[in-house]
Design an enzyme around this catalytic site. Structure first.
Site, short mmCIF file in Angstrom:
data_model
loop_
_atom_site.label_atom_id
_atom_site.label_comp_id
_atom_site.label_asym_id
_atom_site.label_seq_id
_atom_site.Cartn_x
_atom_site.Cartn_y
_atom_site.Cartn_z
N ASP A 46 -0.01 9.67 0.34
CA ASP A 46 -0.80 8.69 1.01
C ASP A 46 -0.57 9.62 2.21
OD1 ASP A 46 0.72 6.83 3.37
OD2 ASP A 46 1.88 8.77 3.89
N GLU A 118 -1.48 4.87 -4.28
CA GLU A 118 -1.33 6.39 -3.00
C GLU A 118 -0.93 7.48 -4.12
OE1 GLU A 118 0.13 5.18 0.86
OE2 GLU A 118 1.65 5.15 -0.40
#
Length: 226
Positions: A46, A118
């Site tokens: 992320d 992610e």
């Protein structure tokens, strides 16, 4: 599996264990007593995605204001965009999960796809460094970014600005129900605005339910928006 996904993402891992970890859903722990899943890599991925997208937008749009860049970044790292990328590489079929999770549709669950993507970015970063992560992100996000001529506005922002123009209190969003299993919850949100009919919408997370409610409200009052 490793060879197939490596061809799809055009990146070959020097340490295949990182890829295995990135594709391991938390549901597999209790079944096989594994000590890892994709959650830690998701956290790292992320952060990597955000910095790479930010730099990419900074370079593509040298005349954009900070506000416009922020709106574009939000659109590019939002759940919907992550799901689109994950689906484009058929990521769901590679996620290692319990039989129960897969039976419940886990391979197509949007939260699972977002998290695994992610985590995959985090794994690529650890395996090949920032350049490798940049190459992967650019290959799946840059085309979309380049064609973002108009800064996107989400439904909540558009609704908020409209209501402010009417000099009414800001819209409020209330969670009135949460159902489903912990790994795949369904949130029901109620949108309230004085002088307007309340709207309810559902989603796999609070933000998605709120956006859906705002979109429904905009559709209801679209004739008033000029």
């Amino acid at each position: 599996m490793i060879e197939t996904i490596s061809k799809t993402i055009k990146y070959h891992f020097k340490n295949p264990q990182l890829l295995h970890e990135a594709l391991t859903h938390p549901s597999i722990i209790s079944k096989d007593s594994l000590k890892f899943n994709y959650e830690r890599l998701e956290f790292l991925g992320d952060a990597v995605l955000n910095i790479v997208i930010s730099e990419m937008l900074f370079n593509i749009f040298p005349k954009d204001t900070e506000g416009n860049l922020a709106k574009k970044k939000t659109a590019l790292v939002c759940g919907n965009q992550l799901v689109k990328v994950a689906q484009s590489i058929n990521l769901g079929q590679f996620i290692i999960m319990s039989d129960g999770e897969r039976t419940c549709g886990g391979a197509n669950n949007h939260n699972n796809l977002e998290n695994a993507l992610e985590a995959l970015i985090g794994a690529i970063y650890l395996d090949g460094g920032l350049t490798a992560a940049q190459n992967f992100i650019h290959s799946f996000w840059k085309h979309t970014a380049i064609h973002m001529d108009i800064p996107p506005q989400d439904a909540k922002t558009i609704l908020q600005e409209f209501i402010q123009g009417k000099r009414l209190p800001a819209p409020t969003y209330h969670i009135i129900d949460k159902s489903g299993p912990d790994h795949n919850p369904i949130f029901t949100v109620e949108l309230r605005i004085p002088l307007y009919k309340t709207i309810q919408a559902t989603g796999n997370n609070k933000k998605l339910a709120e956006q859906k409610a705002a979109s429904l409200m905009l559709n209801q009052i679209k004739d008033q928006i000029k």
